[in-house]
Design a protein around this motif. Structure first.
Motif, PDB file in Angstrom:
ATOM      1  N   ASN A   4       9.978  11.400   0.736  1.00 42.90           N
ATOM      2  CA  ASN A   4      10.857  11.236   1.895  1.00 42.90           C
ATOM      3  C   ASN A   4      11.947  10.247   1.522  1.00 42.90           C
ATOM      4  N   VAL A   5      13.202  10.695   1.565  1.00 40.65           N
ATOM      5  CA  VAL A   5      14.322   9.845   1.164  1.00 40.65           C
ATOM      6  C   VAL A   5      15.161   9.494   2.387  1.00 40.65           C
ATOM      7  N   GLN A   6      15.459   8.206   2.523  1.00 39.05           N
ATOM      8  CA  GLN A   6      16.361   7.758   3.578  1.00 39.05           C
ATOM      9  C   GLN A   6      17.431   6.886   2.943  1.00 39.05           C
ATOM     10  N   SER A   7      18.669   7.257   3.158  1.00 39.27           N
ATOM     11  CA  SER A   7      19.770   6.450   2.632  1.00 39.27           C
ATOM     12  C   SER A   7      20.393   5.674   3.788  1.00 39.27           C
ATOM     13  N   VAL A   8      20.547   4.371   3.588  1.00 38.09           N
ATOM     14  CA  VAL A   8      21.046   3.476   4.620  1.00 38.09           C
ATOM     15  C   VAL A   8      22.482   3.079   4.272  1.00 38.09           C
ATOM     16  N   LYS A  33      -3.718  11.538  -7.725  1.00 40.38           N
ATOM     17  CA  LYS A  33      -4.094  11.548  -6.305  1.00 40.38           C
ATOM     18  C   LYS A  33      -3.009  10.978  -5.394  1.00 40.38           C
ATOM     19  N   VAL A  34      -1.768  10.929  -5.863  1.00 37.31           N
ATOM     20  CA  VAL A  34      -0.673  10.403  -5.049  1.00 37.31           C
ATOM     21  C   VAL A  34      -0.412  11.373  -3.893  1.00 37.31           C
ATOM     22  N   ILE A  35      -0.382  10.836  -2.679  1.00 35.87           N
ATOM     23  CA  ILE A  35      -0.187  11.677  -1.493  1.00 35.87           C
ATOM     24  C   ILE A  35       1.299  11.921  -1.239  1.00 35.87           C
ATOM     25  N   SER A  36       2.049  10.841  -1.077  1.00 37.55           N
ATOM     26  CA  SER A  36       3.477  10.958  -0.774  1.00 37.55           C
ATOM     27  C   SER A  36       4.165   9.645  -1.077  1.00 37.55           C
ATOM     28  N   SER A  37       5.485   9.653  -0.949  1.00 38.94           N
ATOM     29  CA  SER A  37       6.236   8.414  -1.123  1.00 38.94           C
ATOM     30  C   SER A  37       7.405   8.389  -0.153  1.00 38.94           C
ATOM     31  N   ASP A  38       7.702   7.194   0.316  1.00 38.21           N
ATOM     32  CA  ASP A  38       8.865   6.968   1.175  1.00 38.21           C
ATOM     33  C   ASP A  38       9.841   6.122   0.381  1.00 38.21           C
ATOM     34  N   VAL A  39      11.083   6.612   0.247  1.00 39.50           N
ATOM     35  CA  VAL A  39      12.085   5.925  -0.551  1.00 39.50           C
ATOM     36  C   VAL A  39      13.267   5.560   0.343  1.00 39.50           C
ATOM     37  N   TYR A  40      13.675   4.295   0.272  1.00 39.48           N
ATOM     38  CA  TYR A  40      14.830   3.827   1.027  1.00 39.48           C
ATOM     39  C   TYR A  40      15.905   3.408   0.036  1.00 39.48           C
ATOM     40  N   LEU A  41      17.059   4.021   0.122  1.00 39.10           N
ATOM     41  CA  LEU A  41      18.202   3.685  -0.722  1.00 39.10           C
ATOM     42  C   LEU A  41      19.195   2.932   0.137  1.00 39.10           C
ATOM     43  N   LYS A  42      19.550   1.719  -0.289  1.00 40.79           N
ATOM     44  CA  LYS A  42      20.442   0.882   0.518  1.00 40.79           C
ATOM     45  C   LYS A  42      21.587   0.358  -0.328  1.00 40.79           C
ATOM     46  N   VAL A  43      22.739   0.206   0.306  1.00 41.62           N
ATOM     47  CA  VAL A  43      23.878  -0.445  -0.329  1.00 41.62           C
ATOM     48  C   VAL A  43      24.128  -1.729   0.441  1.00 41.62           C
ATOM     49  N   GLN A  44      24.059  -2.841  -0.277  1.00 42.22           N
ATOM     50  CA  GLN A  44      24.274  -4.132   0.351  1.00 42.22           C
ATOM     51  C   GLN A  44      25.768  -4.454   0.311  1.00 42.22           C
ATOM     52  N   ASN A  45      26.319  -4.866   1.417  1.00 42.39           N
ATOM     53  CA  ASN A  45      27.753  -5.163   1.486  1.00 42.39           C
ATOM     54  C   ASN A  45      28.038  -6.578   0.996  1.00 42.39           C
ATOM     55  N   ILE A  53      20.029  -1.167  -3.682  1.00 43.98           N
ATOM     56  CA  ILE A  53      18.629  -1.529  -3.477  1.00 43.98           C
ATOM     57  C   ILE A  53      17.801  -0.260  -3.293  1.00 43.98           C
ATOM     58  N   VAL A  54      16.678  -0.199  -3.998  1.00 39.00           N
ATOM     59  CA  VAL A  54      15.738   0.912  -3.866  1.00 39.00           C
ATOM     60  C   VAL A  54      14.387   0.329  -3.474  1.00 39.00           C
ATOM     61  N   GLU A  55      13.838   0.823  -2.362  1.00 40.33           N
ATOM     62  CA  GLU A  55      12.492   0.432  -1.937  1.00 40.33           C
ATOM     63  C   GLU A  55      11.635   1.687  -1.943  1.00 40.33           C
ATOM     64  N   ILE A  56      10.487   1.610  -2.599  1.00 38.36           N
ATOM     65  CA  ILE A  56       9.584   2.761  -2.671  1.00 38.36           C
ATOM     66  C   ILE A  56       8.221   2.351  -2.150  1.00 38.36           C
ATOM     67  N   MET A  57       7.706   3.126  -1.199  1.00 38.23           N
ATOM     68  CA  MET A  57       6.354   2.955  -0.676  1.00 38.23           C
ATOM     69  C   MET A  57       5.560   4.175  -1.124  1.00 38.23           C
ATOM     70  N   LEU A  58       4.561   3.945  -1.966  1.00 37.76           N
ATOM     71  CA  LEU A  58       3.767   5.034  -2.535  1.00 37.76           C
ATOM     72  C   LEU A  58       2.415   5.065  -1.847  1.00 37.76           C
ATOM     73  N   ASN A  59       2.048   6.214  -1.297  1.00 37.26           N
ATOM     74  CA  ASN A  59       0.783   6.372  -0.586  1.00 37.26           C
ATOM     75  C   ASN A  59      -0.248   7.041  -1.485  1.00 37.26           C
ATOM     76  N   VAL A  60      -1.349   6.335  -1.732  1.00 35.83           N
ATOM     77  CA  VAL A  60      -2.485   6.893  -2.461  1.00 35.83           C
ATOM     78  C   VAL A  60      -3.710   6.734  -1.561  1.00 35.83           C
ATOM     79  N   PRO A  61      -4.751   7.497  -1.785  1.00 34.34           N
ATOM     80  CA  PRO A  61      -5.930   7.388  -0.913  1.00 34.34           C
ATOM     81  C   PRO A  61      -6.468   5.954  -0.852  1.00 34.34           C
ATOM     82  N   GLY A  62      -6.491   5.394   0.343  1.00 33.18           N
ATOM     83  CA  GLY A  62      -7.034   4.060   0.554  1.00 33.18           C
ATOM     84  C   GLY A  62      -6.101   2.904   0.232  1.00 33.18           C
TER      85      GLY A  62
END
Length: 100
Positions: A4-8, A33-45, A53-62
């Motif tokens: 899941n990619v979100q650009s800010v 066993k990686v379930i999904s990942s949430d990625v936030y792409l940001k440009v700092q002014n 800036i890249v933030e990645i949240m990786l979901n694995v079981p537990g």
């Protein structure tokens, strides 16, 4: 893997999203066993050159792994974050192997 990619503050182009998907899919070679990942792409002014800036949240079981990297380009930040996640996944796999 579902990414899941979100650009800010900007619109990410198809090339960047494909690059990101390609890099994230390679993580499955280290831990399958990686379930999904949430990625936030940001440009700092700011006037600094390292404003991507890249933030990645990786979901694995537990568990969830969070990595945040700031670099000159998104590609560089994605590669750096992927390297950190790769090390975390290898550590987790070793821990699970020891306990099994």
């Amino acid at each position: 893997m579902k990414v899941n990619v979100q650009s800010v503050n900007f619109n990410a182009d198809r090339k960047l999203i494909d690059f990101l998907q390609n890099r994230m899919d390679k993580l499955e070679t280290f831990y399958d066993k990686v379930i999904s990942s949430d990625v936030y792409l940001k440009v700092q002014n700011t006037s600094a050159k390292e404003n991507k800036i890249v933030e990645i949240m990786l979901n694995v079981p537990g568990d969830k792994f969070m990595v945040k990297k700031q670099c000159k380009t998104f590609e560089e930040a994605i590669d750096s974050a992927r390297g950190s996640l790769e090390r975390k996944l290898i550590k987790r796999k070793e821990k699970l192997r020891v306990h099994a």
